[in-house]
Design a protein around this motif. Sequence first.
Motif, PDB file in Angstrom:
ATOM      1  N   ASP A  98       0.822  -1.205   0.000  1.00  0.00           N
ATOM      2  CA  ASP A  98       0.000   0.000   0.000  1.00  0.00           C
ATOM      3  C   ASP A  98       0.857   1.257   0.000  1.00  0.00           C
ATOM      4  N   THR A 153       3.948   1.575  -1.305  1.00  0.00           N
ATOM      5  CA  THR A 153       4.608   1.749  -2.600  1.00  0.00           C
ATOM      6  C   THR A 153       3.662   2.282  -3.665  1.00  0.00           C
ATOM      7  N   ARG A 154       2.361   2.215  -3.437  1.00  0.00           N
ATOM      8  CA  ARG A 154       1.403   2.743  -4.404  1.00  0.00           C
ATOM      9  C   ARG A 154       1.206   4.246  -4.283  1.00  0.00           C
ATOM     10  N   ARG A 155       1.795   4.855  -3.291  1.00  0.00           N
ATOM     11  CA  ARG A 155       1.614   6.289  -3.078  1.00  0.00           C
ATOM     12  C   ARG A 155       2.602   7.072  -3.943  1.00  0.00           C
ATOM     13  N   LEU A 156       2.115   8.143  -4.528  1.00  0.00           N
ATOM     14  CA  LEU A 156       2.919   8.901  -5.477  1.00  0.00           C
ATOM     15  C   LEU A 156       4.153   9.506  -4.825  1.00  0.00           C
ATOM     16  N   ARG A 214       7.252   7.011  -4.516  1.00  0.00           N
ATOM     17  CA  ARG A 214       8.025   6.777  -5.740  1.00  0.00           C
ATOM     18  C   ARG A 214       8.771   8.041  -6.158  1.00  0.00           C
ATOM     19  N   GLU A 242      -8.990   5.928  -7.257  1.00  0.00           N
ATOM     20  CA  GLU A 242      -7.935   5.211  -6.537  1.00  0.00           C
ATOM     21  C   GLU A 242      -7.056   4.414  -7.493  1.00  0.00           C
ATOM     22  N   ARG A 245      -2.857   5.152  -8.379  1.00  0.00           N
ATOM     23  CA  ARG A 245      -1.784   4.180  -8.179  1.00  0.00           C
ATOM     24  C   ARG A 245      -1.283   3.576  -9.484  1.00  0.00           C
ATOM     25  N   ASP A 246      -1.596   4.186 -10.623  1.00  0.00           N
ATOM     26  CA  ASP A 246      -1.099   3.702 -11.907  1.00  0.00           C
ATOM     27  C   ASP A 246       0.428   3.824 -11.958  1.00  0.00           C
ATOM     28  N   ASN A 247       1.105   2.729 -12.280  1.00  0.00           N
ATOM     29  CA  ASN A 247       2.565   2.713 -12.258  1.00  0.00           C
ATOM     30  C   ASN A 247       3.171   3.655 -13.290  1.00  0.00           C
ATOM     31  N   GLN A 253       2.775   7.318 -12.186  1.00  0.00           N
ATOM     32  CA  GLN A 253       3.650   7.625 -11.059  1.00  0.00           C
ATOM     33  C   GLN A 253       5.117   7.665 -11.490  1.00  0.00           C
TER      34      GLN A 253
END
Length: 411
Positions: A10, A12-15, A18, A92, A96-98, A101
């Motif tokens: 969870d 690592t999904r935050r902008l 990264r 949401e 969290r799109d890789n 980000q």
Amino acid sequence: MTRLRWLIIDLTRRLWVRSTLFAVAGIFSAVAGIVLEPWIPGEWSLRIGAESVGNVLHIMASSMLAVATFSLTTMVSAYAGASNATTPRVTELLIRDNSAQNAVATFVGSFLFSLVGIIALNAGVYGEGGRIVLMLSTIAVIVLIVLTLLRWIDLLARFGRVGDAIARVEAVASSSLRALWEQPCYGARMRIGPPPRAASVIGKRIGYVQHIDLAALEQLAAENDGEVHVEVMPGNFVDNTVPLAWLNFAPDEAALRRVRGAFDIGATRSFDQDPRFGVVVLAEIAIKALSPGINDAGTAITTLSTLNRVLAILAEPREQDSEIDYPHVFVPPMAVEDLFEDAFSPISQSGAGDLAVGIRLQKTLQSMHRLGHPAFRAAARKQSQLALKRARLALPLDEDFKRLEALALAD
């Protein structure tokens, strides 16, 4: 999935996480020239034009700040557009799109890299060898920026569109249901009948269950040579009067804290361990499309086709029973009837007066019925008859109703 692993995923999904990592990497690259300078021959500087690195860094600093600002503005606009066109729950998945980000993180990291490089150059920190390392690092960063920009431009063509939103929700819903199909009880034993009423564990927070650490419950039950019967599942709303679990042994205060700590409760539902949430969001997209302000029956029909693919995962035949990873933990099974209620009942209510949506809904339920799964057959018949009753009240022409009646499954 343990609680620690879930929290790390969870996080690592935050902008910002990264972006911070890319920024630190950029600063490290700029500082590397100082560390590696003694090993670089100074005469190489004139051969590769390292003297011009300052001009390149100035251009990069000014452009990357503008590009990062533009990218963030575009992302916020996409979030708002997707929320208005589909449902706020889709936001949401966009956040969290890789690719998105990585793009923002690359631009921010490149900006800080160039900024640190400019400061170090003006301070006279770099020698001839350091300039060479800085120049090579700058070339590598430029290549990374170009590749990221190409991917970012390709993503912007569809980012936040209705079709993109449906595809994203389908992906997470399919993944969650696939995990449920592989392990119907998440690796625990299936609870049949009411749980033992020896001792209940009451939660102290109000919200939605987002994650359950079954490994922690298994460890606790094994230590006490007992069983833990989970009462609430991810997606359930709980308050400080609802039992989270039942224990067939007498727990002390520490054991009660461990049970409560295994349940992560938040203000919103999560897609990870909650397969019903993905189905609910797909249904919300269809409902939004059928609203008078949008009136887009085509999107509702597309969503019904998506629900057909997603729910069919649970009806796939199984060659063998799943392994039991947590033999001391018992959880209630997922009710297929609840999934069908989440998926089709809201659409049949909102689209009762639309013949095209009604036809597609009945054909979708026919498809679910043909899969042969006993629970699917019963749930499909129930939803088919419910949709037919709603259409009877909403359709003004008898001919239209008779078309739906001919497609409906017998009760």
